[in-house]
Design a protein around this motif. Sequence first.
Motif, PDB file in Angstrom:
ATOM      1  N   SER A  94     -16.155 -14.578  -3.898  1.00  0.00           N
ATOM      2  CA  SER A  94     -16.001 -13.247  -4.434  1.00  0.00           C
ATOM      3  C   SER A  94     -17.482 -12.650  -4.292  1.00  0.00           C
ATOM      4  O   SER A  94     -17.185 -11.191  -3.745  1.00  0.00           O
ATOM      5  CB  SER A  94     -15.759 -13.458  -6.022  1.00  0.00           C
ATOM      6  OG  SER A  94     -16.210 -12.287  -6.718  1.00  0.00           O
ATOM      7  N   GLU A  95     -18.338 -13.170  -4.198  1.00  0.00           N
ATOM      8  CA  GLU A  95     -19.681 -12.667  -4.023  1.00  0.00           C
ATOM      9  C   GLU A  95     -19.789 -12.013  -2.696  1.00  0.00           C
ATOM     10  O   GLU A  95     -20.077 -11.028  -2.232  1.00  0.00           O
ATOM     11  CB  GLU A  95     -20.846 -13.606  -4.405  1.00  0.00           C
ATOM     12  CG  GLU A  95     -21.791 -13.485  -5.326  1.00  0.00           C
ATOM     13  CD  GLU A  95     -22.756 -14.641  -5.590  1.00  0.00           C
ATOM     14  OE1 GLU A  95     -23.388 -14.960  -4.547  1.00  0.00           O
ATOM     15  OE2 GLU A  95     -22.503 -15.238  -6.430  1.00  0.00           O
ATOM     16  N   SER A 146       0.802  -1.205  -0.198  1.00  0.00           N
ATOM     17  CA  SER A 146       0.042  -0.055  -0.192  1.00  0.00           C
ATOM     18  C   SER A 146       0.929   1.327  -0.084  1.00  0.00           C
ATOM     19  O   SER A 146       0.459   1.978  -0.836  1.00  0.00           O
ATOM     20  CB  SER A 146      -0.806   0.047   1.006  1.00  0.00           C
ATOM     21  OG  SER A 146      -1.542  -1.140   1.358  1.00  0.00           O
ATOM     22  N   LEU A 159      -8.332  -6.087   0.877  1.00  0.00           N
ATOM     23  CA  LEU A 159      -8.236  -7.034   0.010  1.00  0.00           C
ATOM     24  C   LEU A 159      -7.883  -8.485   0.699  1.00  0.00           C
ATOM     25  O   LEU A 159      -7.295  -8.299   1.727  1.00  0.00           O
ATOM     26  CB  LEU A 159      -7.002  -6.820  -0.925  1.00  0.00           C
ATOM     27  CG  LEU A 159      -7.053  -5.486  -1.937  1.00  0.00           C
ATOM     28  CD1 LEU A 159      -5.839  -5.409  -2.617  1.00  0.00           C
ATOM     29  CD2 LEU A 159      -8.289  -5.743  -2.774  1.00  0.00           C
ATOM     30  N   ARG A 173     -12.424  -6.865  -1.574  1.00  0.00           N
ATOM     31  CA  ARG A 173     -12.077  -7.570  -3.044  1.00  0.00           C
ATOM     32  C   ARG A 173     -11.184  -8.843  -3.048  1.00  0.00           C
ATOM     33  O   ARG A 173     -10.574  -9.146  -1.873  1.00  0.00           O
ATOM     34  CB  ARG A 173     -11.436  -6.415  -3.945  1.00  0.00           C
ATOM     35  CG  ARG A 173     -12.017  -5.168  -4.140  1.00  0.00           C
ATOM     36  CD  ARG A 173     -12.877  -5.630  -5.274  1.00  0.00           C
ATOM     37  NE  ARG A 173     -13.672  -4.397  -5.659  1.00  0.00           N
ATOM     38  CZ  ARG A 173     -14.505  -3.714  -4.831  1.00  0.00           C
ATOM     39  NH1 ARG A 173     -14.999  -4.232  -3.932  1.00  0.00           N
ATOM     40  NH2 ARG A 173     -15.160  -2.540  -5.528  1.00  0.00           N
ATOM     41  N   LEU A 174     -11.210  -9.438  -4.073  1.00  0.00           N
ATOM     42  CA  LEU A 174     -10.477 -11.002  -3.980  1.00  0.00           C
ATOM     43  C   LEU A 174      -9.237 -10.769  -4.738  1.00  0.00           C
ATOM     44  O   LEU A 174      -9.310 -10.461  -5.850  1.00  0.00           O
ATOM     45  CB  LEU A 174     -11.433 -11.996  -4.642  1.00  0.00           C
ATOM     46  CG  LEU A 174     -11.596 -13.250  -4.338  1.00  0.00           C
ATOM     47  CD1 LEU A 174     -10.786 -14.200  -5.580  1.00  0.00           C
ATOM     48  CD2 LEU A 174     -10.621 -13.437  -2.918  1.00  0.00           C
ATOM     49  N   VAL A 175      -8.152 -11.021  -4.406  1.00  0.00           N
ATOM     50  CA  VAL A 175      -6.887 -11.288  -4.811  1.00  0.00           C
ATOM     51  C   VAL A 175      -6.762 -12.614  -5.315  1.00  0.00           C
ATOM     52  O   VAL A 175      -6.479 -13.315  -4.308  1.00  0.00           O
ATOM     53  CB  VAL A 175      -5.825 -10.429  -4.337  1.00  0.00           C
ATOM     54  CG1 VAL A 175      -4.434 -10.494  -5.118  1.00  0.00           C
ATOM     55  CG2 VAL A 175      -6.230  -9.088  -4.014  1.00  0.00           C
ATOM     56  N   ARG A 228      -0.678  -8.841  -9.307  1.00  0.00           N
ATOM     57  CA  ARG A 228      -1.809  -9.553  -8.933  1.00  0.00           C
ATOM     58  C   ARG A 228      -3.262  -9.195  -9.291  1.00  0.00           C
ATOM     59  O   ARG A 228      -3.204  -8.258 -10.092  1.00  0.00           O
ATOM     60  CB  ARG A 228      -1.913  -9.346  -7.375  1.00  0.00           C
ATOM     61  CG  ARG A 228      -0.721  -9.707  -6.405  1.00  0.00           C
ATOM     62  CD  ARG A 228      -0.554 -11.086  -6.423  1.00  0.00           C
ATOM     63  NE  ARG A 228       0.438 -11.621  -5.528  1.00  0.00           N
ATOM     64  CZ  ARG A 228       1.809 -11.367  -5.798  1.00  0.00           C
ATOM     65  NH1 ARG A 228       2.170 -10.900  -7.042  1.00  0.00           N
ATOM     66  NH2 ARG A 228       2.655 -11.616  -4.973  1.00  0.00           N
ATOM     67  N   LEU A 229      -4.053 -10.162  -9.404  1.00  0.00           N
ATOM     68  CA  LEU A 229      -5.231 -10.171 -10.256  1.00  0.00           C
ATOM     69  C   LEU A 229      -6.151 -10.062  -9.077  1.00  0.00           C
ATOM     70  O   LEU A 229      -6.642 -10.656  -8.131  1.00  0.00           O
ATOM     71  CB  LEU A 229      -5.442 -11.684 -10.567  1.00  0.00           C
ATOM     72  CG  LEU A 229      -6.250 -11.984 -11.836  1.00  0.00           C
ATOM     73  CD1 LEU A 229      -7.613 -12.591 -11.614  1.00  0.00           C
ATOM     74  CD2 LEU A 229      -6.785 -10.682 -12.683  1.00  0.00           C
ATOM     75  N   VAL A 230      -7.215  -8.922  -9.253  1.00  0.00           N
ATOM     76  CA  VAL A 230      -8.118  -8.660  -8.584  1.00  0.00           C
ATOM     77  C   VAL A 230      -9.326  -8.907  -9.046  1.00  0.00           C
ATOM     78  O   VAL A 230      -9.703  -8.606 -10.311  1.00  0.00           O
ATOM     79  CB  VAL A 230      -8.182  -7.278  -7.793  1.00  0.00           C
ATOM     80  CG1 VAL A 230      -9.596  -7.020  -7.251  1.00  0.00           C
ATOM     81  CG2 VAL A 230      -7.090  -6.803  -7.381  1.00  0.00           C
ATOM     82  N   LEU A 231     -10.233 -10.093  -8.611  1.00  0.00           N
ATOM     83  CA  LEU A 231     -11.333 -10.738  -9.122  1.00  0.00           C
ATOM     84  C   LEU A 231     -12.423  -9.845  -8.947  1.00  0.00           C
ATOM     85  O   LEU A 231     -12.899  -9.501  -7.641  1.00  0.00           O
ATOM     86  CB  LEU A 231     -11.527 -11.872  -8.794  1.00  0.00           C
ATOM     87  CG  LEU A 231     -12.649 -12.694  -9.500  1.00  0.00           C
ATOM     88  CD1 LEU A 231     -11.920 -13.058 -11.124  1.00  0.00           C
ATOM     89  CD2 LEU A 231     -12.910 -14.103  -8.700  1.00  0.00           C
ATOM     90  N   TYR A 274     -17.771  -9.038  -1.989  1.00  0.00           N
ATOM     91  CA  TYR A 274     -18.249  -8.239  -2.555  1.00  0.00           C
ATOM     92  C   TYR A 274     -19.280  -7.235  -1.667  1.00  0.00           C
ATOM     93  O   TYR A 274     -19.154  -6.166  -1.467  1.00  0.00           O
ATOM     94  CB  TYR A 274     -18.788  -8.352  -4.066  1.00  0.00           C
ATOM     95  CG  TYR A 274     -18.485  -7.176  -4.988  1.00  0.00           C
ATOM     96  CD1 TYR A 274     -17.428  -7.503  -5.741  1.00  0.00           C
ATOM     97  CD2 TYR A 274     -19.049  -5.995  -4.840  1.00  0.00           C
ATOM     98  CE1 TYR A 274     -17.021  -6.593  -6.496  1.00  0.00           C
ATOM     99  CE2 TYR A 274     -18.684  -4.895  -5.811  1.00  0.00           C
ATOM    100  CZ  TYR A 274     -17.650  -5.178  -6.590  1.00  0.00           C
ATOM    101  OH  TYR A 274     -17.117  -4.380  -7.362  1.00  0.00           O
ATOM    102  N   THR A 301     -16.477  -9.801  -9.870  1.00  0.00           N
ATOM    103  CA  THR A 301     -17.548 -10.422 -10.378  1.00  0.00           C
ATOM    104  C   THR A 301     -18.713  -9.329 -10.709  1.00  0.00           C
ATOM    105  O   THR A 301     -19.063  -8.692  -9.852  1.00  0.00           O
ATOM    106  CB  THR A 301     -18.289 -11.464  -9.555  1.00  0.00           C
ATOM    107  OG1 THR A 301     -18.742 -11.118  -8.410  1.00  0.00           O
ATOM    108  CG2 THR A 301     -17.150 -12.526  -9.294  1.00  0.00           C
ATOM    109  N   LEU A 330     -21.840  -9.584 -11.543  1.00  0.00           N
ATOM    110  CA  LEU A 330     -23.256 -10.172 -11.484  1.00  0.00           C
ATOM    111  C   LEU A 330     -24.067  -9.811 -12.644  1.00  0.00           C
ATOM    112  O   LEU A 330     -24.063 -10.403 -13.591  1.00  0.00           O
ATOM    113  CB  LEU A 330     -23.972  -9.988  -9.988  1.00  0.00           C
ATOM    114  CG  LEU A 330     -22.905 -10.681  -9.188  1.00  0.00           C
ATOM    115  CD1 LEU A 330     -23.170  -9.999  -7.649  1.00  0.00           C
ATOM    116  CD2 LEU A 330     -22.909 -12.038  -8.958  1.00  0.00           C
ATOM    117  N   THR A 379      -6.251  -3.036   3.846  1.00  0.00           N
ATOM    118  CA  THR A 379      -6.173  -2.904   2.374  1.00  0.00           C
ATOM    119  C   THR A 379      -7.664  -3.311   1.794  1.00  0.00           C
ATOM    120  O   THR A 379      -8.006  -2.622   0.883  1.00  0.00           O
ATOM    121  CB  THR A 379      -5.258  -3.908   1.665  1.00  0.00           C
ATOM    122  OG1 THR A 379      -5.605  -5.396   2.079  1.00  0.00           O
ATOM    123  CG2 THR A 379      -3.817  -3.622   2.084  1.00  0.00           C
TER     124      THR A 379
END
Lengths: 351, 351
Positions: free
Chosen positions: B98-99, A66, B77, B107-109, A107-110, B102, A112, A114, B75
């Motif tokens: 993930s849902e 961060s 995350l 957030r999902l890393v 990194r990948l932040v998912l 949310y 969704t 909906l 964070t």
Amino acid sequence: MMRRMATEQRGTGTTGRVTIRDIARLAGVSVATVSRVLNDRPDVSPETRDAVMREIRANGFTTNRSARALSVGRTGLVGLTVPIIRADYFAAILAGASEALYEQEMRLVLCTTLHEHDREVSLLERLMDGATDGAIIMLPEESSEELRALQASGYPFVVADPRKPLDHGIPAVSAAHLAGAKAATDHLLGLGHRRIGHITGPRGWAATEDRISGFQASLAAAGVLPDPRLVREGDFEVPSGHVAAGSLLDLDDPPTAIFASNDNMAAGALRAARERGLRVPDDLSVVGFDDAEIAPMVTPPLTTVRQPLAELGRTAVSLLVRLLDGQRVDASRVELGTQLVVRESTAPANS
Amino acid sequence: MMRRMATEQRGTGTTGRVTIRDIARLAGVSVATVSRVLNDRPDVSPETRDAVMREIRANGFTTNRSARALSVGRTGLVGLTVPIIRADYFAAILAGASEALYEQEMRLVLCTTLHEHDREVSLLERLMDGATDGAIIMLPEESSEELRALQASGYPFVVADPRKPLDHGIPAVSAAHLAGAKAATDHLLGLGHRRIGHITGPRGWAATEDRISGFQASLAAAGVLPDPRLVREGDFEVPSGHVAAGSLLDLDDPPTAIFASNDNMAAGALRAARERGLRVPDDLSVVGFDDAEIAPMVTPPLTTVRQPLAELGRTAVSLLVRLLDGQRVDASRVELGTQLVVRESTAPANS
DNA sequence: CTGTTAGCGCATTCAC
DNA sequence: GTGAATGCGCTAACAG
């Protein structure tokens, strides 16, 4: 002070972690120097570098992302939005993207999506609230205009598998739907089939339309007149394929082969055939699209067109990385090749 | 100064975004006040709040997550590690997590743990480098000791679907493997089958062993002597099920039913049966586990045990959130119920 | 080669 | 109710 316990105990702030300052003090250098060795800068003497590294290891220090993000103006995170449909399809793309990103230290932040398209919060807001440097947007519901707006805002992104035809200028990666569909149809034609049914995806989707074009192009090249009655619309789910194939097979003059726009619907077609006592591939040939996980598992194993899904994810990443590096990617429309995979659901026409 | 263009132009830093300071200036208040309305603090007069909100909207301001993270020490995350195997299995969990995340504004890393277990960088380092507040670790390769160490470091995490039996005290969510396997076997027994083969997952895995226990418990309860020759080890992939089932069916006294420890292997078993001219379910009953995407698609549609995968992801999140809130979760071993789904791959024994 | 000095954007004491 | 000041951990000039 609480300094002396910084290594063991919760240090200064809320995080309770060892900071660059601790390391600096421990190693007897300035924070700037520590920062230098952290970032592999060349202008540090071997000795000090070693000293610093020693403390870093000894205390299990890792840089606070961060803080670095705030300072550098980059988070090292990219968002990846997915509509939750067709699990293994998006999982494959996800896997490719995630891997590629990892190699870039990102990194990948998912995220969704909906069905939030029409909610107050726009994709834009959700993505660019400082959490990510850019995004890969899979199968977006957003229109070209909306994406244009996102682009105008300066937020870097690339579309993976555009749902609708996109403006040129919007970076996108997709599979060679047309060529794939053509190959599939050519294959059927080559086996002697002349009455070929086609179960399409949702009309209006780029993938759907391109595959239809490929289908028709193949027919045209072979001099076969396309019969509109042999085309049915599906929604990429099994039941729709089942229903569509059923109605095709119940025709007075049913097709001897069916090309479904994805494997799910092809699986549905397989079932419809079975219910009517038709044997595949003897009485009916079936071709799918995707080469999904299920393709080799159904009965009989499905002849299909492979989409390079993981590759698609990886390519999206590399495009995005280029964007992030400030390189204005011009030729940003990438189309990945597809490939016919012949299994056991197709055979020569027997009439 | 470059202040005056902050709204339109790339402002001060690299980010080029509207900052809280811009809003403060525009609204004629202090940053502190803006911060207050941003965080829905009560101590702000309606008028100033409105004024601030107006500017916020007018300028499309959103708070910079990195800055907030640095300031607050959180964070927002959470990491989710997945070994890249069995796509639709992890995709389902992913979707649930993930849902749920949310809804918590988190957030999902995604972190794919290829096979990095034995690499220099530990899971710990990779996860807690300030990028995430905590993690959900799916099907970890790490031993109980390693996870203990992670825990001792103070990093909050919960294990989803533990691969090996875990120490008590390590928060974990799993499915009721034993009960599910017992239900599956009971079902077969209820149909009159007495010689039941079992294709297990990799020995040593918690899921595998629990399912074996359930299988045996069911047999025992019915007074059926377990026959060790009827058990084969697989690896959760189709080919292993194919091979295992083949060897079972080639026995002098082959089983009349097979319980496979997952749907993939069950699909392999289906194929093995077909190759031997055996009809399922007439000549052989087959039960799987997972209720994966493919279960209803194979021929015949598979009777199987449903694992609440998405629910598993969601539960992991809620456990993690509690941990993050500082609530020492004691009873942190959650087991989610499984459910038998009867389709067409099972029928009464016919001998 | 190395240290000093400023911020990055925000939340948070404190005063007022 | 509101503002001014301080710091979160790190990087990036700028000196020396």
